[in-house]
Scaffold this active site. Sequence first.
Site, PDB file in Angstrom:
ATOM      1  N   ASP A   1       0.837  -1.195   0.000  1.00 40.84           N
ATOM      2  CA  ASP A   1       0.000   0.000   0.000  1.00 40.84           C
ATOM      3  C   ASP A   1       0.879   1.255   0.000  1.00 40.84           C
ATOM      4  O   ASP A   1       1.721   1.430   0.881  1.00 40.84           O
ATOM      5  CB  ASP A   1      -0.905  -0.019   1.236  1.00 40.84           C
ATOM      6  CG  ASP A   1      -1.945   1.065   1.227  1.00 40.84           C
ATOM      7  OD1 ASP A   1      -2.346   1.501   0.133  1.00 40.84           O
ATOM      8  OD2 ASP A   1      -2.376   1.485   2.323  1.00 40.84           O
ATOM      9  N   HIS A   2       0.695   2.114  -0.977  1.00 36.46           N
ATOM     10  CA  HIS A   2       1.422   3.387  -1.064  1.00 36.46           C
ATOM     11  C   HIS A   2       2.945   3.204  -1.045  1.00 36.46           C
ATOM     12  O   HIS A   2       3.651   3.868  -0.279  1.00 36.46           O
ATOM     13  CB  HIS A   2       0.990   4.330   0.065  1.00 36.46           C
ATOM     14  CG  HIS A   2      -0.399   4.854  -0.107  1.00 36.46           C
ATOM     15  ND1 HIS A   2      -0.735   5.855  -0.994  1.00 36.46           N
ATOM     16  CD2 HIS A   2      -1.559   4.484   0.499  1.00 36.46           C
ATOM     17  CE1 HIS A   2      -2.041   6.082  -0.932  1.00 36.46           C
ATOM     18  NE2 HIS A   2      -2.565   5.261  -0.039  1.00 36.46           N
TER      19      HIS A   2
ATOM     20  N   ASP B   1       2.999   4.944  -5.560  1.00 35.51           N
ATOM     21  CA  ASP B   1       2.262   6.192  -5.377  1.00 35.51           C
ATOM     22  C   ASP B   1       3.128   7.378  -5.778  1.00 35.51           C
ATOM     23  O   ASP B   1       3.913   7.891  -4.985  1.00 35.51           O
ATOM     24  CB  ASP B   1       1.799   6.324  -3.925  1.00 35.51           C
ATOM     25  CG  ASP B   1       0.944   7.563  -3.695  1.00 35.51           C
ATOM     26  OD1 ASP B   1       0.713   8.304  -4.669  1.00 35.51           O
ATOM     27  OD2 ASP B   1       0.515   7.781  -2.548  1.00 35.51           O
TER      28      ASP B   1
END
Length: 289
Positions: free
Chosen positions: A80-81, A102
Amino acid sequence: MLITGKQMLDVAKENHFAVPAFNAGSGQLLTAVMEACEEAKSPFMMAIHPLELEFLRDSFVSQVIYEANHSKVPVAIHLDHGASFEQVIHAIQLGFTSVMIDGSHLPFEENIAMTQKVVEAAHAVGVSVEAELGTIGDTGNTVEGGVSEIIYTDPTKAKEFVERTEIDSLAIAIGTAHGIYPKNVEPKLRLDILAEIAKIVDIPLVLHGGSSNPDKEISQAVDLGIAKINISSDIKISFADKLREVLDSGNAEIREPNVVFPDCNLAAKETALHKINLFKSDNKLDLYY
């Protein structure tokens, strides 16, 4: 059953539901969401932010892989990210089946260049890639972070971004924020932007910052084409609130983890089940076999 993000989200897009991506940043929370998804027969993505991974240590990924391989529930392990190419490569080496790069804070062309580099490396080994265009807000103290001013995703730029990067899913900014909104803030999603993007972008769309948004808006977002929704704060708050209750019970002898945590797990599980039903991902296992 361990699968890739693309395998998971393509099914969700085709069948008009959203996969929950739970940031279950501990063994206890992993147990809670696994039990919820097994009970509801829902696929899910185990989302781990680089800061969570740093806290949990690399060995935690082996636990997630074990749980996935010993369950009928389809599971994708998702970075995530991810903020750099190096973080993405490290996650792939650990066994993640899906990664997010990201570059949303970068100028458009730089975001494309970074994402293209990640796609080339990840796709070469069968790992799916999510990227972000536009910016997600930040309501406070969350590992996911965010920005103070939301930049909404431009639909035409989104189409160009997807075509040039060949990503597998796109996180869009339509007014959500990471964390729980302050009491004086009423979140409102730009569903009109989502509808326009969904018409011209043919890959699964992702909604970050899905905690504490009104259920009605989230349900509408799913109907309009969102195929994955990230949930972090809601399950952690349920767990932490119950933990405070247990520890404040007045019994100073409560210290064993198998005594302290079961009710906390149950509270997080109940929240996870609510999200699963809201996202319409329950009873979808047959679609993956």
